[in-house]
Design an enzyme around this catalytic site. Sequence first.
Site, PDB file in Angstrom:
ATOM      1  N   ARG B  69       0.845  -1.187   0.000  1.00 15.20           N
ATOM      2  CA  ARG B  69       0.000   0.000   0.000  1.00 15.20           C
ATOM      3  C   ARG B  69       0.884   1.242   0.000  1.00 15.20           C
ATOM      4  NH1 ARG B  69      -3.613  -0.180   5.063  1.00 15.20           N
ATOM      5  NH2 ARG B  69      -1.714   0.690   5.885  1.00 15.20           N
ATOM      6  N   ASP B 205       8.927 -21.601   9.141  1.00 12.87           N
ATOM      7  CA  ASP B 205       9.396 -21.433  10.508  1.00 12.87           C
ATOM      8  C   ASP B 205      10.894 -21.270  10.343  1.00 12.87           C
ATOM      9  OD1 ASP B 205      10.383 -21.704  13.029  1.00 12.87           O
ATOM     10  OD2 ASP B 205       8.919 -23.206  13.637  1.00 12.87           O
ATOM     11  N   HIS B 206      11.366 -20.012  10.409  1.00 12.72           N
ATOM     12  CA  HIS B 206      12.742 -19.774   9.967  1.00 12.72           C
ATOM     13  C   HIS B 206      13.756 -20.525  10.823  1.00 12.72           C
ATOM     14  CE1 HIS B 206      12.277 -16.663  13.064  1.00 12.72           C
ATOM     15  NE2 HIS B 206      13.553 -16.861  13.269  1.00 12.72           N
ATOM     16  N   LYS B 210      17.738 -22.878  10.006  1.00 10.86           N
ATOM     17  CA  LYS B 210      19.048 -22.591  10.594  1.00 10.86           C
ATOM     18  C   LYS B 210      19.960 -23.800  10.514  1.00 10.86           C
ATOM     19  CE  LYS B 210      17.884 -18.942  13.815  1.00 10.86           C
ATOM     20  NZ  LYS B 210      18.656 -17.904  13.142  1.00 10.86           N
ATOM     21  N   GLU B 244      14.992 -14.072  24.844  1.00  8.99           N
ATOM     22  CA  GLU B 244      15.282 -12.838  24.115  1.00  8.99           C
ATOM     23  C   GLU B 244      15.619 -11.767  25.135  1.00  8.99           C
ATOM     24  OE1 GLU B 244      12.587 -12.232  20.398  1.00  8.99           O
ATOM     25  OE2 GLU B 244      11.390 -13.180  21.935  1.00  8.99           O
ATOM     26  N   ASP B 263       3.569 -17.392  20.672  1.00 10.61           N
ATOM     27  CA  ASP B 263       4.528 -16.786  19.758  1.00 10.61           C
ATOM     28  C   ASP B 263       5.726 -17.710  19.520  1.00 10.61           C
ATOM     29  OD1 ASP B 263       5.484 -14.674  18.162  1.00 10.61           O
ATOM     30  OD2 ASP B 263       6.806 -13.993  19.776  1.00 10.61           O
ATOM     31  N   HIS B 268       8.456 -22.777  17.375  1.00  8.70           N
ATOM     32  CA  HIS B 268       9.898 -23.062  17.460  1.00  8.70           C
ATOM     33  C   HIS B 268      10.222 -24.157  18.471  1.00  8.70           C
ATOM     34  CE1 HIS B 268      10.079 -19.585  15.067  1.00  8.70           C
ATOM     35  NE2 HIS B 268      10.124 -18.677  16.028  1.00  8.70           N
ATOM     36  N   LYS B 366      10.745 -12.787  26.972  1.00 10.83           N
ATOM     37  CA  LYS B 366      11.356 -11.535  26.536  1.00 10.83           C
ATOM     38  C   LYS B 366      11.991 -10.870  27.748  1.00 10.83           C
ATOM     39  CE  LYS B 366       8.563 -10.505  22.498  1.00 10.83           C
ATOM     40  NZ  LYS B 366       9.684 -10.730  21.577  1.00 10.83           N
TER      41      LYS B 366
END
Lengths: 308, 514
Positions: B69, B205-206, B210, B244, B263, B268, B366
């Site tokens: 957009r 799922d990155h 890996k 994290e 999340d 993961h 986190k």
Amino acid sequence: MTLYLPRTTTAQITEALATERRSVGGGAMNLVLTLVIVTDEAGHYDAVQAATEAGREHPSRVIALILRDPGLEPALDAEIRRPGTFGPGETVLLRLYGPLADHADSVVTPLLVPDTPVVAWWPEGGPVHPAADPVGQLAARRITDSHRAADPLADLVTRISHYHPGDTDLAWTRTTPWRALLASTMDQSCGWVTRAEVVAEDHLPSADLLAAWLSQRLEVPVERRVSSGPGITETVLVTEDGPITISRKDGRVATLQRPNRPLQTVALSRRHLSEYLAEELRHLDADEMYAATAKFLAERLARAEVSA
Amino acid sequence: MKEPVMPGAVPNPLRSVLDRRLPRIAGPCVLVLFGVTGDLSRKKLLPAIYDLANRGLLPPGFGLVGFARRDWADQDFTQVAYDAVRTHARTPFREDVWRQLSEGVRFVPGEAHDDAAFDALVRTVRELDESRGTGGNYAFYLSLPPKLFPTVLTQLKRSGLAESSGDSWRRVVIEKPFGHDLASAQELNALVDDVFPPHSVFRIDHYLGKETVQNLLALRFSNTLFEPIWNRSYIDHVQITMAEDIGVGGRAGYYDGIGAARDVIQNHLLQLLALVAMEEPLSFTADAIRAEKVKALSAVQLPDDLATGTARGQYTAGWQGGAWVPGYLEEEGIPPNSTTETYAAMRLGVNTRRWAGVPFYLRTGKRLGRRVTEVALVFHRTANQVFDHVATANQGANSLVIRIQPDEGVTLRFGSKVPGTAMEVRDVSMDFSYGASFTETSPEAYERLILDVLIGDPPLFPHQEEVELSWRILDPVEEFWAKNGRPEPYPAGSWGPPSGHELLARDNRTWRRP
């Protein structure tokens, strides 16, 4: 940091290496191979630099054997570049004087990283029979470079007659991007290939290997034509539907033209020495495709000579 | 004499299993990127596409179409892509490569619900087929908030873009979250299924891209050393951590109401658990690996009492890494009464012969002590008949730690005699590290995954069945949490709330400090 050990012994070098390793923490545990470069004073700089760059992908102990005047008294000078300063591995430059040059294996043996493979590399060409060479005997993989010989094609052909699993030549490595592109054009449906052409500068064994590879894999005649270069400038697969042509005039960007398709361009740069070496170090077992192709080329040349 | 197989080029006579130098190169295609203005596009996807081109893994006939957009022309998007590549690409910048790539770059401005914009998209990809020879093969990468999925998928169907003809292909890539519970995951899947056949759907799922995660399979199944002790006879428990150090930051809108478990754990951590717990697959094909992962996930058991078998927390303001950081409730865009957890931990069982009785402790959060993802297998203690307890007072349990990120590698911890006249044993480490320089040239996860999509190679993508199984595990926990009060506060920069530590303390265990 560089450590100089003039007129030294391998025991002193080993001790210095262990000390260096301890000072950066840990033993030589991350090194995946030992790369032995057999070179001379003129060639060692470029070779070691290429090896160091390739070492970013393959952390290795690089041992450069610089063969000096064979008429002098036997002596050994060492220069140790600390791990971490020029790459993850360490580099040892050894200058071999006098008859020691003929017994380089005795110098190298104590310096090999335990258990890991040994690769020997002759950046200035290489022995006719690499597997029989004293250093070559220590190595699982022996890399020669026939491009550097006075008569490159003859050099390659002579050496292949002494082929031993583990031998490889950078002339073959240089063909990989071309071969990858050619293979990918045939991943899509294309007509039956009836013949092919490889156009390149003269005295370029890479081009002859590429032609031999196409000829052997496709079982078609392949014409090797001469252009002014640089390197390989064109390959053509002549199919029933028309030619598939890849041309690269400037050594950087290639165009791909196939029947009923728009002209496509693709970056196909000539690569650096370090990239050849990194590719070479990726697979340490025998390269059977190289052996088959080079032998095929040698047989074809022999036949051509007989009929001529 | 080999079979004459040239027409159709299947199998390609120029390829051979003996020829391992030849890389897999994607065929001609267009990659349509929805949501190109997002962070992921700029930091990961566009650089990864350039890196692929630079490694010579993209075909000459490749097109990249951005859809967003924005009132942009092609060259504006090209400039954005250029900046992204210059800043974030991992391989050196080469003008030649960039020029070839940028010739195939197009931009289509518009909203997801706008019919005209999608018709323009159709014209753009057809034009690329004409001018670049992209062969009518399209991959759609939906880097979008999930709420836009239905609109975009409907548009792809309406405009006819999802239809393939002849031997051309269509593929769609979707990013997590794959729903927020089982029902919504199934709903999303039904939606995608309606437009694309299952084998054309690639769920990214990155983590699975890996190197270290792929190495987990190599470690287990290519060695004789580990597999014999990879079971309840030797392993006391398993800890899987993804911590994290950052807070919720710019993701507030997405994160609130989702929380740490949905999340991270759902995708993961449960994928890591499956890879650690699964049996050896029959082969390395996507189906064989999936079959084993599905078995492992099906065997997962929740703790009987969710109150003592799970823990959750929410970070409060505190000092982290030398800076004062706000608490979760003070973050911009977070309602002050939010009950979203930013720390989640749970004890799971895997009810197989191999793992019965071995707890798998999962935790994520986190604003924890530092950024780290790792899998630790903690072994039983020895009976210690030879050395008395004084000699081994400093010795912990043996452990094998697989570090996923950062500082990728594997550590083995075991006891060793302290030099001296007395017999004293202390823990030492044996360490394998991919090393900073080693990984420098290894492909980024997204590079590998995008290439796999363009080639059509699915082993590294979770299947819908795995997604649903993961939700089946997590849903009861989420329901329990929703009914039972608020997450326990923990100060930013710590290793989570007291309940997280009690989770292990009850079993006489402690979390490793990663």
